[in-house]
Design an enzyme around this catalytic site. Structure first.
Site, PDB file in Angstrom:
ATOM      1  NE  ARG A   1       7.213  -2.545   6.154  1.00  0.00           N
ATOM      2  CZ  ARG A   1       5.882  -2.532   6.228  1.00  0.00           C
ATOM      3  NH1 ARG A   1       5.149  -1.996   5.273  1.00  0.00           N
ATOM      4  NH2 ARG A   1       5.288  -3.081   7.268  1.00  0.00           N
TER       5      ARG A   1
ATOM      6  NE  ARG B   1      -3.980  -1.315  10.018  1.00  0.00           N
ATOM      7  CZ  ARG B   1      -2.978  -0.726   9.366  1.00  0.00           C
ATOM      8  NH1 ARG B   1      -3.051   0.544   9.040  1.00  0.00           N
ATOM      9  NH2 ARG B   1      -1.904  -1.408   9.051  1.00  0.00           N
TER      10      ARG B   1
ATOM     11  CE  LYS C   1      -2.116  -1.135   3.839  1.00  0.00           C
ATOM     12  NZ  LYS C   1      -1.386  -2.393   4.119  1.00  0.00           N
TER      13      LYS C   1
ATOM     14  NE  ARG D   1       2.140  -4.926  11.565  1.00  0.00           N
ATOM     15  CZ  ARG D   1       3.190  -4.575  10.823  1.00  0.00           C
ATOM     16  NH1 ARG D   1       4.383  -5.062  11.102  1.00  0.00           N
ATOM     17  NH2 ARG D   1       3.035  -3.723   9.842  1.00  0.00           N
TER      18      ARG D   1
ATOM     19  NE  ARG E   1       6.433  -0.332  10.165  1.00  0.00           N
ATOM     20  CZ  ARG E   1       5.252  -0.405   9.539  1.00  0.00           C
ATOM     21  NH1 ARG E   1       5.108   0.162   8.338  1.00  0.00           N
ATOM     22  NH2 ARG E   1       4.247  -1.024  10.084  1.00  0.00           N
TER      23      ARG E   1
END
Ligand code: ADP
Ligand code: ADP
Ligand code: ZN
Length: 217
Positions: A127, A88, A13, A171, A160
């Site tokens: 990431r 969300r 996203k 998650r 992160r």
């Protein structure tokens, strides 16, 4: 153009949002980026949000909705916006509907970037993000031009804290339970477009542009 990006964590996203925002000249609004900025500045909001984010849990709706109410009031949103990571929960989607109704505007579509679970773990553990401008990279799939530095602003890239293997799995479970219902929510309103997120980054962007091109006509 008023768009929502839907999809599991790691779907791409944020990556697509940067390109869409450039091409259509609309602000990219990421609740995750807003929280991370507040965390790095140690604001009261950041301190509260961090407790939830580090565990892989959602930040409570009340806090999150207030942020969006404020952000959509900004004048750069007058001609459109791209929401990334909001809503969300169905509760957040209903709140958004109320905000937009009050402003007398409507959404063009929600775009679901569809990626099966088996693709996600490697995307998220590889990431690296820029906390300054929100750009997202991948050590293998989308490396920066200079090792460890953001292509756009030159800041150092970081991993992160919530991109660890254990937190990612939590998650994804929360996505299935709380966010996935939004697919039916927007589908029922005829406001859902679906893109195959397993393609390479450019391929996903082309698919998105062809959908948005149709909508703009
Ligand atoms: P990802 O890119 O992995 O989907 P985000 O950067 O969008 O993650 O969000 C990071 C974290 O911030 C989420 O795991 C969640 O804890 C919190 N968060 C972001 N947006 C929301 C939201 N709309 N509602 C509740 N929590 C949120
Ligand atoms: P999200 O905002 O949905 O959590 P990101 O845009 O941050 O997702 O992407 C998650 C990770 O996967 C990043 O490391 C990014 O560089 C990488 N990525 C994004 N799109 C693709 C893709 N189509 N193919 C392979 N890797 C991708
Ligand atoms: Zn940057």
């Amino acid at each position: 153009m008023r768009i929502i990006l839907l999809g599991p964590p790691g779907a791409g996203k944020g990556t697509q949002a940067k390109s869409i925002s450039n091409k259509f000249s609309i602000p990219h609004i990421s609740t995750g980026d807003i929280f991370r900025k507040n965390i790095s500045e140690k604001t009261p909001l950041g301190i509260e949000a961090k407790k939830h984010i580090d565990k892989g849990h959602l930040v409570p709706d009340a806090l999150t909705i207030d942020i969006i109410v404020d952000r959509l009031d900004n004048e750069d949103c007058i001609n459109g916006f791209l929401l990334d990571g909001y809503p969300r929960t169905v509760n957040q989607a209903e709140a958004l509907e109320t905000i937009l109704e009050e402003k007398g505007i409507v959404l063009d579509t929600s775009l679901l970037i569809k990626v099966p679970r088996e693709f996600i773990l490697s995307r998220m553990t590889g990431r690296r993000v820029c906390l300054n401008c929100g750009a997202s990279y991948h050590i293998t799939f989308n490396p920066p031009e200079t090792d460890g530095k953001c292509n756009l602003c030159g800041s150092s890239l970081v991993q992160r804290a919530d991109d660890s293997e254990e937190t990612v799995s939590e998650r994804l479970d929360i996505y299935d339970a709380q966010t996935q219902p939004l697919i039916k929510y927007y589908g029922d309103k005829n406001l859902l477009s679906v893109v195959d997120g397993t393609q390479a980054i450019n391929g996903v962007f082309e698919s998105i542009c062809s959908i948005l091109g149709e909508i703009k006509k």
